[in-house]
Write a protein that holds these residues in place. Structure first.
Motif, short mmCIF file in Angstrom:
data_model
loop_
_atom_site.label_atom_id
_atom_site.label_comp_id
_atom_site.label_asym_id
_atom_site.label_seq_id
_atom_site.Cartn_x
_atom_site.Cartn_y
_atom_site.Cartn_z
N GLU A 78 9.45 0.68 -0.81
CA GLU A 78 9.54 2.12 -1.04
C GLU A 78 10.45 2.44 -2.22
O GLU A 78 10.26 3.44 -2.90
CB GLU A 78 10.03 2.86 0.22
N LEU A 79 11.44 1.58 -2.48
CA LEU A 79 12.33 1.80 -3.61
C LEU A 79 11.56 1.69 -4.93
O LEU A 79 11.72 2.52 -5.83
CB LEU A 79 13.50 0.81 -3.59
N SER A 80 10.68 0.71 -5.04
CA SER A 80 9.87 0.59 -6.26
C SER A 80 8.85 1.73 -6.35
O SER A 80 8.54 2.19 -7.46
CB SER A 80 9.19 -0.77 -6.35
N LEU A 126 17.95 7.24 -5.88
CA LEU A 126 17.64 7.08 -7.30
C LEU A 126 17.80 8.36 -8.12
O LEU A 126 17.94 8.29 -9.34
CB LEU A 126 16.22 6.54 -7.47
N GLN A 149 10.80 4.62 -7.68
CA GLN A 149 11.03 4.45 -9.12
C GLN A 149 9.80 4.87 -9.92
O GLN A 149 9.91 5.56 -10.93
CB GLN A 149 11.39 3.00 -9.45
N GLY A 155 15.13 6.21 -0.68
CA GLY A 155 15.06 5.66 -2.02
C GLY A 155 15.02 6.73 -3.08
O GLY A 155 15.72 6.64 -4.10
#
Length: 116
Positions: free
Chosen positions: A3-5, A51, A8, A47
């Protein structure tokens, strides 16, 4: 945590759209995700928040909407939504258990941005 990618990539798309339209502030972003896309909404929110902290996107509201799984039976062409999150389910029309086509449930996209 993929989920972080995803977050991003979403942020990069959002910033591109903001630049295209000459906007400086993101108020809201609505994301639609299919039940089979393996997105954990809470992880995506976390995330996105992490970010965007201390950026011009900080404080933007992230709305998430899950799209249900819809299958089309290979035998009788009936479309149906299986119980749970599995793509493996017998057709309620003819009982066929395998080979169904996924009509929806794998999507992941930005539905809209609210910008200033």
């Amino acid at each position: 945590m993929h989920e972080l990618s995803i977050a991003q990539s979403l942020i990069a798309l959002i910033e591109d759209e903001m630049a295209k339209h000459g906007k400086k502030t993101l108020l809201t972003v609505k994301i639609k995700h299919g039940r089979l896309s393996a997105v954990v909404p809470e992880a995506l929110e976390m995330g996105f928040t992490a970010l965007t902290m201390d950026t011009r996107l900080a404080g933007a509201r992230l709305e998430l909407e899950e799209i249900p799984v819809v299958l089309r039976c290979r035998a009788c062409s009936r479309e149906f939504t299986p119980e749970g999150s599995s793509a493996f389910a017998p057709c309620p029309g003819c009982g066929e258990e395998l080979g169904h086509a996924v009509v929806s449930g794998r999507e992941l996209y930005i539905e809209y941005l609210e910008l200033e």
